[in-house]
Write a protein that holds these residues in place. Structure first.
Motif, short mmCIF file in Angstrom:
data_model
loop_
_atom_site.label_atom_id
_atom_site.label_comp_id
_atom_site.label_asym_id
_atom_site.label_seq_id
_atom_site.Cartn_x
_atom_site.Cartn_y
_atom_site.Cartn_z
N ARG A 27 -17.88 3.92 8.04
CA ARG A 27 -18.19 5.14 7.29
C ARG A 27 -17.00 6.09 7.36
O ARG A 27 -17.05 7.15 7.99
N ARG A 28 -15.94 5.71 6.71
CA ARG A 28 -14.71 6.49 6.73
C ARG A 28 -13.90 6.18 5.48
O ARG A 28 -14.10 5.15 4.83
N GLY A 29 -12.98 7.07 5.13
CA GLY A 29 -12.03 6.80 4.07
C GLY A 29 -12.56 7.13 2.68
O GLY A 29 -13.74 7.37 2.45
N ILE A 30 -11.63 7.14 1.73
CA ILE A 30 -11.97 7.50 0.36
C ILE A 30 -12.82 6.43 -0.30
O ILE A 30 -13.65 6.74 -1.16
N PHE A 31 -12.67 5.18 0.09
CA PHE A 31 -13.49 4.13 -0.52
C PHE A 31 -14.96 4.34 -0.17
O PHE A 31 -15.83 4.21 -1.04
N TRP A 32 -15.24 4.64 1.09
CA TRP A 32 -16.64 4.88 1.49
C TRP A 32 -17.18 6.13 0.81
O TRP A 32 -18.34 6.16 0.39
N SER A 74 0.82 -1.22 0.00
CA SER A 74 0.00 0.00 0.00
C SER A 74 0.86 1.26 0.00
O SER A 74 1.21 1.80 1.05
N LYS A 75 1.18 1.72 -1.20
CA LYS A 75 1.87 2.99 -1.39
C LYS A 75 1.51 3.53 -2.77
O LYS A 75 1.14 2.76 -3.66
N PRO A 76 1.60 4.83 -2.99
CA PRO A 76 1.22 5.39 -4.30
C PRO A 76 2.15 4.88 -5.40
O PRO A 76 3.37 5.03 -5.32
N ARG A 87 -6.25 7.53 1.22
CA ARG A 87 -6.45 8.72 0.38
C ARG A 87 -5.19 9.07 -0.40
O ARG A 87 -5.25 9.49 -1.56
N GLU A 88 -4.04 8.89 0.21
CA GLU A 88 -2.79 9.17 -0.48
C GLU A 88 -2.56 8.18 -1.62
O GLU A 88 -2.09 8.56 -2.70
N VAL A 89 -2.89 6.92 -1.41
CA VAL A 89 -2.72 5.91 -2.45
C VAL A 89 -3.67 6.20 -3.62
O VAL A 89 -3.28 6.12 -4.79
N GLU A 130 -8.63 -4.05 -1.60
CA GLU A 130 -8.88 -3.80 -0.17
C GLU A 130 -8.47 -2.37 0.21
O GLU A 130 -7.79 -2.14 1.20
N LEU A 131 -8.93 -1.41 -0.57
CA LEU A 131 -8.54 -0.02 -0.37
C LEU A 131 -9.03 0.53 0.97
O LEU A 131 -8.35 1.35 1.58
N ALA A 132 -10.18 0.11 1.44
CA ALA A 132 -10.73 0.63 2.70
C ALA A 132 -9.87 0.29 3.90
O ALA A 132 -10.00 0.94 4.94
#
Length: 433
Positions: free
Chosen positions: A206-211, A158-160, A180-182, A172-174
């Protein structure tokens, strides 16, 4: 290949009836079918010496040509496996293609490359490209055409994934710490390569860019196509996928598990709390109320000694804004005794139940009580204690100006002692040596 197509009946006595006829496909049709990702996987790929059979939701993802694909899924429904197959198929169908996997950790990154490597070994020899790079986190295939361009499969934790271009798979982004950085560092991979960005994960609250993208509650993401895959759409978990796709969304969790769940899924339902089962297998977001811990927010305290009066007085000051440090265990004083000052000061936070029903100052409620201690800089009146006086015995409280028989006796004894004691002679530093 054969296809069943409807044909009109010539019998006028039975109007409106249709008969099915078999239309044979040509070699060009077969070539066009094998030139697609789904045809390449279904026709040529094997895993553990068995042909790969795609689920309907897997087929739907392969046919999705959107630039941004977003999938909320259940556990163990085969999307990580599908990503490895799609990347392998595109590396063989295209020249100079690059697929980048971003996984939760290094072990998951290695697992996807291992799946692609195993399926590659079972491909027919006539369709294989030459494998020129065989590493744990990278595979590179050399084209059979002129130019010998390379197609690669790269898997990273998990890194950009900066500095590359092609397709990006955020698995499994969540569950990423820096999700968010990735995501921000992965969107530019598909600009010049005309690739696809795929975000796929089991929900995690209910958190993060995936949600945010999956629910669109904060703002709209119009260019993302969304797909939701609960457990009852997978034939390994559901007894009847077609009926479950229609009836299961209208049932409760317990009803659909009993009606359509296989024994392995029923075991999972009995082994997990219901809200955890809904999040892990039914793509439902878990809502939990967070409780305040018994913490005491307090900045670092610096001690100093002031000699404004006879004797030494130990004072404490807390510079800076409140909240510079956290101290466990609740404080003995109630919440109303704490105060915020412009230069910083202690903020005592009691248990969560003590916060209920307390009005906030400045929010329309009654004013907070006066502080129990004087503000900083105010004169402090504390009874003086001699350094040889034992701390366990009570001390007499004298009036501010002195007085009383005991006070006079103490002053007289101290005066006689100072008059009778002669100062010690000072010795020269050279004489000490």
């Amino acid at each position: 290949m054969h296809a069943l197509v409807p044909k009109e009946s010539n019998d006028t006595s039975r109007e409106g009836t249709l008969t099915l006829g078999i239309v044979k496909r040509t070699e060009d049709d077969l070539t066009q079918w094998l030139a697609t990702e789904s045809g390449f996987i279904s026709g040529l790929c094997h895993y553990d010496s068995e042909p790969v059979v795609l689920e309907p939701y897997q087929q739907a993802l392969l046919d999705n040509r959107s630039r941004f694909r977003w999938v909320a899924k259940s556990r163990q429904v085969g999307f990580s496996f599908l990503f490895a197959l799609e990347a392998l198929a595109r590396c063989h169908l295209r020249d100079g293609h690059t697929a980048v996997f971003v996984s939760y950790n290094l072990s998951d990154a290695v697992e996807k490359v291992l799946i692609a490597r195993q399926v590659y070994e079972e491909l027919p020899l006539a369709f294989k490209k030459k494998l020129v790079t065989d590493a744990k986190t990278e595979l590179a295939f050399e084209s059979n055409a002129k130019g010998r361009r390379l197609s690669r499969i790269i898997s990273v934790p998990s890194k950009p994934p900066r500095g590359k271009r092609g397709d990006a798979y955020l698995d499994e982004l969540a569950h990423y710490v820096n999700d968010r950085e990735v995501y921000t560092g992965s969107t530019a991979l598909i600009l010049r390569s005309h690739g696809q960005l795929t975000g796929c994960s089991t929900p995690l609250g209910r958190r993060g860019i995936f949600w945010e993208i999956a629910s669109q509650e904060l703002r709209k993401y119009p260019h993302h196509t969304r797909q939701q895959v609960p457990w009852w759409l997978c034939r390994f978990f559901s007894l009847d996928v077609r009926r479950a796709a229609v009836e299961a969304p209208l049932m409760s969790t317990e009803e659909r598990v009993v009606r359509f769940g296989r024994p392995v899924l029923i075991e999972q339902f009995d082994s997990l709390p219901q809200e955890d089962f809904q999040q892990e297998f039914e793509c439902l977001l878990r809502r939990r109320v967070l409780q305040l811990l018994a913490l005491r927010a307090h900045p670092p305290v610096h001690h100093r000694r002031a000699t404004a009066r006879p004797g030494h007085l130990r004072c404490a000051r807390a510079p800076g804004a409140p909240g510079g440090g956290l101290r466990h265990r609740p404080h003995a004083r109630p919440l109303g005794a704490g105060r915020l000052r412009g230069g910083g000061g202690p903020l005592h936070v009691p248990h969560a139940e003590e916060l209920r029903g307390r009005p906030l100052r400045g929010a329309g409620g009654p004013s907070a009580p006066l502080p129990l201690r004087p503000a900083r800089g105010a004169p402090q009146r504390r009874p003086e204690r001699h350094r040889h006086e034992p701390r366990g015995e009570p001390r007499p409280r004298l009036p501010p100006g002195g007085g009383g028989e005991l006070h006079e006796r103490v002053q007289g004894a101290l005066g006689d002692r100072l008059q009778n004691s002669a100062p010690a002679p000072r010795r020269h530093p050279a004489a000490r040596a």
